[in-house]
Design a protein around this motif. Structure first.
Motif, PDB file in Angstrom:
ATOM      1  N   ARG A 149       1.342  -0.919   0.239  1.00  0.00           N
ATOM      2  CA  ARG A 149       0.423   0.338  -0.039  1.00  0.00           C
ATOM      3  C   ARG A 149       0.564   1.481   0.152  1.00  0.00           C
ATOM      4  NH1 ARG A 149      -2.467  -3.261   3.701  1.00  0.00           N
ATOM      5  NH2 ARG A 149      -1.949  -1.964   5.023  1.00  0.00           N
ATOM      6  N   VAL A 150       2.050   1.170   0.761  1.00  0.00           N
ATOM      7  CA  VAL A 150       2.619   2.529   0.411  1.00  0.00           C
ATOM      8  C   VAL A 150       3.396   2.570  -0.913  1.00  0.00           C
ATOM      9  CG1 VAL A 150       5.623   3.159   1.682  1.00  0.00           C
ATOM     10  CG2 VAL A 150       3.463   2.359   2.540  1.00  0.00           C
ATOM     11  N   ARG A 151       3.800   1.624  -1.151  1.00  0.00           N
ATOM     12  CA  ARG A 151       4.202   1.613  -3.032  1.00  0.00           C
ATOM     13  C   ARG A 151       3.034   2.343  -3.711  1.00  0.00           C
ATOM     14  NH1 ARG A 151       8.617  -1.250  -4.423  1.00  0.00           N
ATOM     15  NH2 ARG A 151       8.478  -2.899  -2.840  1.00  0.00           N
ATOM     16  N   ALA A 152       2.152   2.291  -3.824  1.00  0.00           N
ATOM     17  CA  ALA A 152       0.676   2.442  -4.638  1.00  0.00           C
ATOM     18  C   ALA A 152       1.079   3.421  -4.163  1.00  0.00           C
ATOM     19  CB  ALA A 152      -0.364   1.539  -3.742  1.00  0.00           C
ATOM     20  N   LEU A 153       0.390   4.453  -2.552  1.00  0.00           N
ATOM     21  CA  LEU A 153       0.841   5.481  -2.098  1.00  0.00           C
ATOM     22  C   LEU A 153       1.437   6.971  -2.718  1.00  0.00           C
ATOM     23  CD1 LEU A 153      -0.766   5.083   1.433  1.00  0.00           C
ATOM     24  CD2 LEU A 153      -2.730   6.401  -0.736  1.00  0.00           C
ATOM     25  N   LEU A 154       2.897   6.067  -2.962  1.00  0.00           N
ATOM     26  CA  LEU A 154       3.814   6.578  -3.679  1.00  0.00           C
ATOM     27  C   LEU A 154       3.739   6.840  -4.861  1.00  0.00           C
ATOM     28  CD1 LEU A 154       6.761   5.422  -1.386  1.00  0.00           C
ATOM     29  CD2 LEU A 154       5.660   7.433  -1.115  1.00  0.00           C
ATOM     30  N   ARG A 155       3.132   5.703  -5.482  1.00  0.00           N
ATOM     31  CA  ARG A 155       2.680   5.880  -7.357  1.00  0.00           C
ATOM     32  C   ARG A 155       2.307   7.002  -7.268  1.00  0.00           C
ATOM     33  NH1 ARG A 155       2.503   0.858  -7.741  1.00  0.00           N
ATOM     34  NH2 ARG A 155       4.478   0.758  -7.705  1.00  0.00           N
ATOM     35  N   GLY A 156       1.054   6.861  -6.940  1.00  0.00           N
ATOM     36  CA  GLY A 156      -0.223   7.771  -7.127  1.00  0.00           C
ATOM     37  C   GLY A 156       0.333   9.043  -7.028  1.00  0.00           C
ATOM     38  N   ARG A 157       1.368   9.121  -6.424  1.00  0.00           N
ATOM     39  CA  ARG A 157       1.187  10.834  -6.006  1.00  0.00           C
ATOM     40  C   ARG A 157       2.553  11.553  -6.760  1.00  0.00           C
ATOM     41  NH1 ARG A 157      -1.109  14.914  -3.552  1.00  0.00           N
ATOM     42  NH2 ARG A 157       1.005  16.438  -3.625  1.00  0.00           N
ATOM     43  N   GLY A 158       3.453  10.236  -7.989  1.00  0.00           N
ATOM     44  CA  GLY A 158       4.201  10.925  -8.999  1.00  0.00           C
ATOM     45  C   GLY A 158       4.926  10.407  -8.359  1.00  0.00           C
ATOM     46  N   HIS A 159       5.346   9.588  -7.832  1.00  0.00           N
ATOM     47  CA  HIS A 159       7.221   8.416  -6.886  1.00  0.00           C
ATOM     48  C   HIS A 159       6.935   7.920  -7.507  1.00  0.00           C
ATOM     49  CE1 HIS A 159       7.570  12.471  -4.770  1.00  0.00           C
ATOM     50  NE2 HIS A 159       6.108  11.927  -3.832  1.00  0.00           N
ATOM     51  N   THR A 160       7.354   7.742  -8.639  1.00  0.00           N
ATOM     52  CA  THR A 160       7.691   6.121  -9.539  1.00  0.00           C
ATOM     53  C   THR A 160       9.163   6.238  -8.926  1.00  0.00           C
ATOM     54  OG1 THR A 160       7.992   7.384 -11.377  1.00  0.00           O
ATOM     55  CG2 THR A 160       6.313   6.900 -11.050  1.00  0.00           C
ATOM     56  N   ASP A 161       9.683   7.024  -8.632  1.00  0.00           N
ATOM     57  CA  ASP A 161      11.399   6.545  -8.543  1.00  0.00           C
ATOM     58  C   ASP A 161      11.752   6.247  -6.941  1.00  0.00           C
ATOM     59  OD1 ASP A 161      14.193   6.183  -8.851  1.00  0.00           O
ATOM     60  OD2 ASP A 161      14.794   7.924  -8.731  1.00  0.00           O
ATOM     61  N   GLN A 162      11.717   4.987  -6.921  1.00  0.00           N
ATOM     62  CA  GLN A 162      11.437   4.105  -5.830  1.00  0.00           C
ATOM     63  C   GLN A 162      12.228   3.085  -5.173  1.00  0.00           C
ATOM     64  OE1 GLN A 162       7.781   2.996  -4.318  1.00  0.00           O
ATOM     65  NE2 GLN A 162       6.395   3.741  -5.241  1.00  0.00           N
ATOM     66  N   VAL A 163      13.431   3.419  -4.004  1.00  0.00           N
ATOM     67  CA  VAL A 163      14.686   2.823  -3.836  1.00  0.00           C
ATOM     68  C   VAL A 163      13.898   2.118  -2.663  1.00  0.00           C
ATOM     69  CG1 VAL A 163      16.699   2.207  -2.953  1.00  0.00           C
ATOM     70  CG2 VAL A 163      15.983   3.645  -5.239  1.00  0.00           C
TER      71      VAL A 163
END
Length: 610
Positions: free
Chosen positions: A277-291
């Motif tokens: 869910r954290v990964r999806a929430l970040l992606r929904g806010r435009g944070h696609t570059d996640q490490v």
């Protein structure tokens, strides 16, 4: 906040006295069966039991049998159920009051029983060595469960009767009800089932339970209102982070470029579902570059330092508890990189003090749409403790031993309540001798059970251990806890709960007015730098993590060193100005604000006693 909600919060905080009551009764039992066993008056108890056994008479024996049966478990349960039903069905009484009175009576009996069962697990005392007139249950003789239950039930009925009747009738009914517990106490000793001290502590246990439950469910929720003219003037110092929460809200914009978000995950606190869910929430806010990086025992912040050095980092998200947040804050201090907290730990005290939502998903969602705030950090070192930072509290003595000895499995199952059971083991630990030096001043010689340094002040349930601590004050708060005996523990707990129930009243510790409280059981200080020296090595803890014992601790504040993403609340009243957070190049950071204007600097001298 509504009056009903405020009353519910106060009630919940008052109920935190019950674990302390259980710990106090257990500690008293260990003393009675240990170092005090051969001392007066406990040395006379066997003689009292033998004298009563030698003088038993038929009529008295029959009376004692009736009183003992009246307080038996089956009878108490039956009478409690009947009384609760009667309270709920009584005509002419408002529905809210009926349910409140019923909850008070049932809760008092249940809470007393819970305390009794916990104590019997800790204290094992054989029954008197005289002929027993009743079958001996497998529980410890200390304290008397019959007496405690009778006190809770009949004492509770007396409390309710005192509020519902008037005149001679009230005196008669209340008097008869209050005679039952001591009659049961005498009967239990007469029948050879308990030592005199067992029934005395049974009376105290039941009475203290009634007092806590009455304050929590009756007196603190009575609905009475204080006239406006009698209310204290509002304090000019805002609480904790209200300045930041009432700052002008600027929605967080989506990242302009491929700036990286680093997510630090505690593998046990943050399960796979939460991580997804954290990964999806970040992606929904435009944070696609996640490490993503996971913590380990060797790397409590994971590979955060290496990850933020590799590329331009827009945000660090921490999915864990206070220990994980502390380790990440140590890496990010002074970097200007904002931190978002996803509370997934046992205590989550920093998140609670910053008033973040308890739900991890909601906390992250509101942080991403919130504002950046600068908060202080504490930097600490000592013998065997390399320089590091803390966000919440650091301590030595009783609290550190409690943190150290709380089983990890129990913490995972019970959360912060696991520390209560750990603390029972250390109630009898000796006091420590220490020296406190504040901002380079003269050393102060003290004795205490524990010392706590705080960047924020509230424990679980909002209990204000350091009521004047704020994460933007530019200072650290200090409290020494040194209760003397059971009365000292109750005085300290009562003081903290009173401050918790009325945090907006009373003067702050401004202008150097440090003080003692709770009959000397608590002593408060404030300083930018604190040096502690212990006569003997003491266990130490930082933000809920245990560290090696040592004889020295030195802590100093780092003002505004950590940038944290916080939700923005709509202001309830006119807002004081807030200072924007600026990036390393001096540019104003969008949506950033420090906490509200800081209070005047305070000295660390204990020259004012209140």
């Amino acid at each position: 906040m509504s009056n009903a909600h405020s009353a519910a919060v106060r009630s919940g905080r008052l109920l935190l006295l019950l674990p302390l009551q259980a710990a106090s009764v257990a500690g008293l039992g260990l003393m009675v069966t240990g170092p005090l066993a051969g001392r007066w008056p406990f040395s006379m108890e066997d003689g009292v039991n033998r004298a009563l056994a030698d003088r038993r008479e038929t009529l008295v024996t029959a009376f004692s049998a009736g009183m003992s049966q009246l307080a038996a478990t089956e009878t108490i349960v039956t009478l409690t159920l009947v009384a609760v039903l009667a309270l709920l069905l009584v005509p002419g009484v408002p529905r809210v009051r009926r349910w409140r009175d019923a909850a008070f009576l049932a809760g008092s009996v249940a809470a007393q029983s819970a305390v009794f069962l916990v104590v019997t697990v800790v204290v094992g005392r054989d029954r008197p060595d005289v002929p027993h007139l009743d079958a001996a249950p497998p529980t410890s003789s200390f304290p008397s469960g019959h007496v405690g239950a009778a006190t809770a039930l009949f004492g509770g009925l007396a409390v309710l009767a005192a509020g519902r009747s008037r005149g001679a009738r009230r005196v008669l009914v209340v008097g008869l009800l209050l005679l039952v517990p001591p009659a049961v106490a005498v009967s239990r000793v007469y029948r050879g089932m308990h030592h005199p001290s067992d029934v005395v502590v049974g009376l105290l246990n039941g009475g203290c339970t009634l007092l806590v439950m009455a304050y929590a469910l009756l007196w603190s929720t009575s609905g009475t209102r204080t006239p406006a003219a009698a209310l204290p003037a509002p304090r000019t110092r805002p609480d904790d982070i209200e300045g930041a929460r009432t700052a002008t809200r600027i929605p967080a914009a989506a990242p302009a470029g491929p700036r990286r978000v680093v997510v630090v995950r505690h593998p046990h606190g943050c399960d796979d579902g939460t991580a997804a869910r954290v990964r999806a929430l970040l992606r929904g806010r435009g944070h696609t570059d996640q490490v993503w990086t996971s913590t380990t025992a060797e790397e409590p912040a994971g590979a955060l330092a290496a990850r933020v050095a590799e590329a331009d980092t827009a945000l660090v998200v921490v999915c864990g508890g206070d220990g994980t947040v502390r380790a990440c804050a140590d890496v990010l201090s002074g970097s200007g990189i904002p931190l978002a907290i996803v509370p997934c730990g046992t205590g989550n005290l920093l998140a609670r003090n910053l008033r973040l939502p308890a739900d991890p998903d909601t906390a992250l969602r509101e942080a991403l749409a919130g504002t950046t705030v600068g908060i202080d950090l504490g930097r600490i070192h000592g013998d065997g403790l390399a320089p590091t930072r803390f966000t919440v509290m650091a301590g030595a003595g009783f609290d550190a031993a409690m943190v150290r000895d709380a089983p990890a499995r129990l913490k995972r199952r019970m959360g912060w309540a696991a520390y209560v059971f750990s603390g029972l083991r250390h109630l009898g630990d000796p006091r420590m001798r220490l020296t406190v030096r504040l901002d380079g001043g003269e050393p102060l010689e003290r004795r205490a059970r524990m010392v706590v340094l705080g960047n924020v002040g509230s424990l679980q349930g909002g209990l204000p251990l350091l009521p004047d601590a704020r994460p933007d004050s530019g200072r650290l708060e200090v409290v020494l806890l040194d209760p003397r005996g059971v009365a000292g523990w109750f005085a300290a707990a009562g003081h903290l709960l009173t401050r918790s129930a009325a945090r907006t009243s009373g003067p702050s510790l401004a202008g150097g007015q440090e003080r003692r409280a709770a009959r000397g059981a608590l002593e408060y200080f404030s300083a930018e730098r604190i040096d502690l020296r212990f006569a003997r090595p003491q266990p130490r803890e930082l933000d809920g993590d245990a560290f090696a014992a040592g004889s020295r601790l030195t802590a100093e504040v780092e003002p505004g060193a950590l940038h944290v993403r916080l939700p923005v609340r709509q202001p309830a009243e006119p807002v004081t100005t807030a200072e924007p957070v600026r990036a390393a190049d001096g540019a104003e950071e969008p949506g950033g604000a420090r906490l509200a204007a800081r209070p005047p600097a305070r000295t660390g001298r204990p020259d004012g006693v209140r």
